[in-house]
Design an enzyme around this catalytic site. Structure first.
Site, PDB file in Angstrom:
ATOM      1  N   ARG A  81      82.123 128.607 102.704  1.00 32.25           N
ATOM      2  CA  ARG A  81      81.055 127.834 102.565  1.00 32.25           C
ATOM      3  C   ARG A  81      80.532 127.899 101.245  1.00 32.25           C
ATOM      4  O   ARG A  81      81.128 128.610 100.320  1.00 32.25           O
ATOM      5  CB  ARG A  81      79.738 128.557 103.232  1.00 32.25           C
ATOM      6  CG  ARG A  81      79.994 128.738 104.843  1.00 32.25           C
ATOM      7  CD  ARG A  81      78.842 129.583 105.470  1.00 32.25           C
ATOM      8  NE  ARG A  81      78.912 129.530 106.934  1.00 32.25           N
ATOM      9  CZ  ARG A  81      79.396 130.637 107.517  1.00 32.25           C
ATOM     10  NH1 ARG A  81      79.906 131.601 106.707  1.00 32.25           N
ATOM     11  NH2 ARG A  81      79.260 130.678 108.682  1.00 32.25           N
ATOM     12  N   LYS A  97      77.047 134.006 105.725  1.00 29.33           N
ATOM     13  CA  LYS A  97      75.791 133.497 106.090  1.00 29.33           C
ATOM     14  C   LYS A  97      75.201 134.177 107.225  1.00 29.33           C
ATOM     15  O   LYS A  97      75.903 134.587 108.231  1.00 29.33           O
ATOM     16  CB  LYS A  97      75.961 132.133 106.469  1.00 29.33           C
ATOM     17  CG  LYS A  97      74.737 131.322 106.953  1.00 29.33           C
ATOM     18  CD  LYS A  97      75.235 130.068 107.449  1.00 29.33           C
ATOM     19  CE  LYS A  97      73.958 129.227 108.002  1.00 29.33           C
ATOM     20  NZ  LYS A  97      74.459 128.003 108.442  1.00 29.33           N
ATOM     21  N   HIS A 118      81.299 120.770 102.870  1.00 37.66           N
ATOM     22  CA  HIS A 118      81.372 121.171 104.245  1.00 37.66           C
ATOM     23  C   HIS A 118      82.615 120.509 105.027  1.00 37.66           C
ATOM     24  O   HIS A 118      83.186 121.177 105.685  1.00 37.66           O
ATOM     25  CB  HIS A 118      80.326 120.862 104.878  1.00 37.66           C
ATOM     26  CG  HIS A 118      79.780 121.889 105.939  1.00 37.66           C
ATOM     27  ND1 HIS A 118      79.920 123.304 106.020  1.00 37.66           N
ATOM     28  CD2 HIS A 118      79.791 121.585 107.339  1.00 37.66           C
ATOM     29  CE1 HIS A 118      79.719 123.939 107.030  1.00 37.66           C
ATOM     30  NE2 HIS A 118      79.700 122.956 108.158  1.00 37.66           N
ATOM     31  N   ARG A 165      85.432 122.529 104.344  1.00 36.44           N
ATOM     32  CA  ARG A 165      85.802 123.554 105.188  1.00 36.44           C
ATOM     33  C   ARG A 165      86.178 123.245 106.624  1.00 36.44           C
ATOM     34  O   ARG A 165      86.998 123.999 107.062  1.00 36.44           O
ATOM     35  CB  ARG A 165      84.304 124.180 105.323  1.00 36.44           C
ATOM     36  CG  ARG A 165      84.302 125.566 106.118  1.00 36.44           C
ATOM     37  CD  ARG A 165      82.706 126.177 106.042  1.00 36.44           C
ATOM     38  NE  ARG A 165      82.126 126.697 107.151  1.00 36.44           N
ATOM     39  CZ  ARG A 165      82.466 127.688 107.576  1.00 36.44           C
ATOM     40  NH1 ARG A 165      83.125 128.497 106.694  1.00 36.44           N
ATOM     41  NH2 ARG A 165      82.076 128.368 108.525  1.00 36.44           N
ATOM     42  N   HIS A 222      81.812 132.582 111.959  1.00 39.38           N
ATOM     43  CA  HIS A 222      80.952 131.918 112.954  1.00 39.38           C
ATOM     44  C   HIS A 222      80.385 133.161 114.041  1.00 39.38           C
ATOM     45  O   HIS A 222      81.337 133.841 114.299  1.00 39.38           O
ATOM     46  CB  HIS A 222      81.611 131.042 113.903  1.00 39.38           C
ATOM     47  CG  HIS A 222      81.978 129.659 113.039  1.00 39.38           C
ATOM     48  ND1 HIS A 222      83.050 128.783 113.751  1.00 39.38           N
ATOM     49  CD2 HIS A 222      81.537 129.144 112.273  1.00 39.38           C
ATOM     50  CE1 HIS A 222      83.187 127.703 112.469  1.00 39.38           C
ATOM     51  NE2 HIS A 222      82.086 127.934 111.985  1.00 39.38           N
ATOM     52  N   TYR A 240      86.823 122.863 116.670  1.00 38.93           N
ATOM     53  CA  TYR A 240      88.420 122.420 116.206  1.00 38.93           C
ATOM     54  C   TYR A 240      89.261 122.483 117.323  1.00 38.93           C
ATOM     55  O   TYR A 240      90.370 121.925 117.023  1.00 38.93           O
ATOM     56  CB  TYR A 240      88.507 123.676 114.989  1.00 38.93           C
ATOM     57  CG  TYR A 240      87.475 123.904 113.953  1.00 38.93           C
ATOM     58  CD1 TYR A 240      87.515 122.696 113.074  1.00 38.93           C
ATOM     59  CD2 TYR A 240      86.750 125.006 114.048  1.00 38.93           C
ATOM     60  CE1 TYR A 240      86.286 122.857 112.182  1.00 38.93           C
ATOM     61  CE2 TYR A 240      85.522 125.129 113.054  1.00 38.93           C
ATOM     62  CZ  TYR A 240      85.382 124.008 112.257  1.00 38.93           C
ATOM     63  OH  TYR A 240      84.386 124.049 111.512  1.00 38.93           O
TER      64      TYR A 240
END
Length: 360
Positions: free
Chosen positions: A205, A229, A308, A311, A333, A342
């Site tokens: 990120r 994050k 993003h 990414r 995640h 994905y």
């Protein structure tokens, strides 16, 4: 320490005193559980809402601090609907649906706290009537919907290498007649190539890139150590793998970091920039990296690309070679549902590849 969190905490401490007292109470209640970055978003959302209340004459106050609980209790659903419309149509805002939902969710969290958790001296709720309890907030798109929106807007297969090569070699040709652009490119070419290569070969990120220090990676083990994050523990950095393709750019940048950006010994940031009027380099900002990627993407012929989406490009390519859970871990995640984006994207990619084989 996480540099972004430090700055966001400072901004939070600066903004919170301008809010009504009950917002300060709410922020203090949430502080142990949420990061300063998340709480700052709350305060910014409240700032927008309270400013709108004052502009619409729904409060007798003249400043945000003067908006009372009584005035919140008297709000009608029509007022909330009008605020939603304001967010969607006002030229200074024009928020997308997901942003509007997030802002309304911020309000609902505050109203819930005031009506269900916080008490006055007589043990009664601070807010007797909660209009936000009636508000329906649509949740984020399902992974399949998100994948559909991203389709055709990511770098695929050889385009990943082509974009890195464009920044490193071909952009200079495109701006050769622009002295200012050429000067900036000559100065930052190796750094910019390194940043983009790192994201496209690790899926970091932008906040993770910004926070990286010179001692946060191991070239031999191909490991980066980043603040993930959503994790409030500033004593632990998560190890993240990067692909071999990024090693060359990292080495080139490290060889010139100190001399090119006149880095003082006290500056630990990996990626540096020299601000106008300054003689020494300092940590690059999130905005600077975002604008840098957009600049190259436009010239590359893909103006919709962003940090993003780089990414996302890595993640799609990575998922093709691995499984859902490895991809989830690599990207950091919290939920496998997010990573399922994905799976949908790669289904389309594989179908297109099969079609191309049939045509040839």
């Amino acid at each position: 320490m996480n540099i972004i969190k430090i700055k966001d905490r400072q901004e939070l401490d600066r903004k919170t005193p301008s809010m009504p007292w009950y917002v300060e109470k709410f922020i203090n209640y949430k502080l142990p559980d949420l990061s300063p970055s998340s709480l700052l978003e709350y305060v910014r959302d409240y700032e927008t809402f309270f400013s709108w209340l004052l502009a619409e004459g729904l409060s007798k106050g003249t400043t945000l601090r003067e908006i009372t609980l009584d005035e919140l209790e008297k709000l009608h659903m029509d007022s909330i609907d009008n605020f939603r419309m304001f967010l969607a149509t006002h030229p200074d805002h024009m928020n997308v649906k997901t942003t509007i939902s997030r802002k309304l969710a911020s309000l609902r969290s505050l109203f819930h706290y005031l009506s269900q958790i916080a008490e006055d001296e007589e043990f009664y709720p601070l807010l007797k009537r909660n209009v936000m309890a009636k508000v329906s907030i649509k949740r984020s798109h399902k992974p399949k919907d998100t994948a559909a929106k991203l389709e055709g807007k990511l770098l695929q297969e050889q385009e990943i290498d082509e974009f890195i090569r464009y920044i490193n070699e071909d952009y200079g040709t495109d701006v050769a007649t622009n002295k200012q652009a050429m000067y900036a490119y000559t100065l930052n070419r190796i750094r910019d190539t390194c940043i983009v290569s790192l994201i496209l070969n690790s899926g970091l990120r932008v906040s993770e890139v910004v926070n990286m220090n010179v001692d946060d990676f191991d070239l031999k083990k191909k490991l980066l150590y980043v603040y993930r994050k959503g994790k409030n523990d500033d004593t632990f950095k998560t190890p993240v793998y990067f692909r071999t393709e990024a090693i060359r750019e990292l080495q080139l940048y490290l060889n010139q970091r100190e001399s090119q950006y006149k880095a003082p010994k006290r500056e630990k940031a990996l990626f540096l920039a020299i601000a106008n009027g300054k003689k020494e380099g300092s940590r690059m900002t999130k905005r600077a990296i975002q604008e840098m990627v957009i600049k190259y993407a436009k010239r590359f012929g893909k103006p919709y690309l962003s940090v993003h989406k780089l990414r996302h490009s890595f993640a799609t390519d990575y998922y093709l070679r691995n499984d859902l859970y490895k991809t989830q871990e690599q990207l950091g995640h919290a939920s496998p549902e997010t990573t399922q984006i994905y799976a949908h994207l790669t289904d389309r990619t594989m179908a297109e590849a099969i079609d191309r084989q049939k045509e040839s």
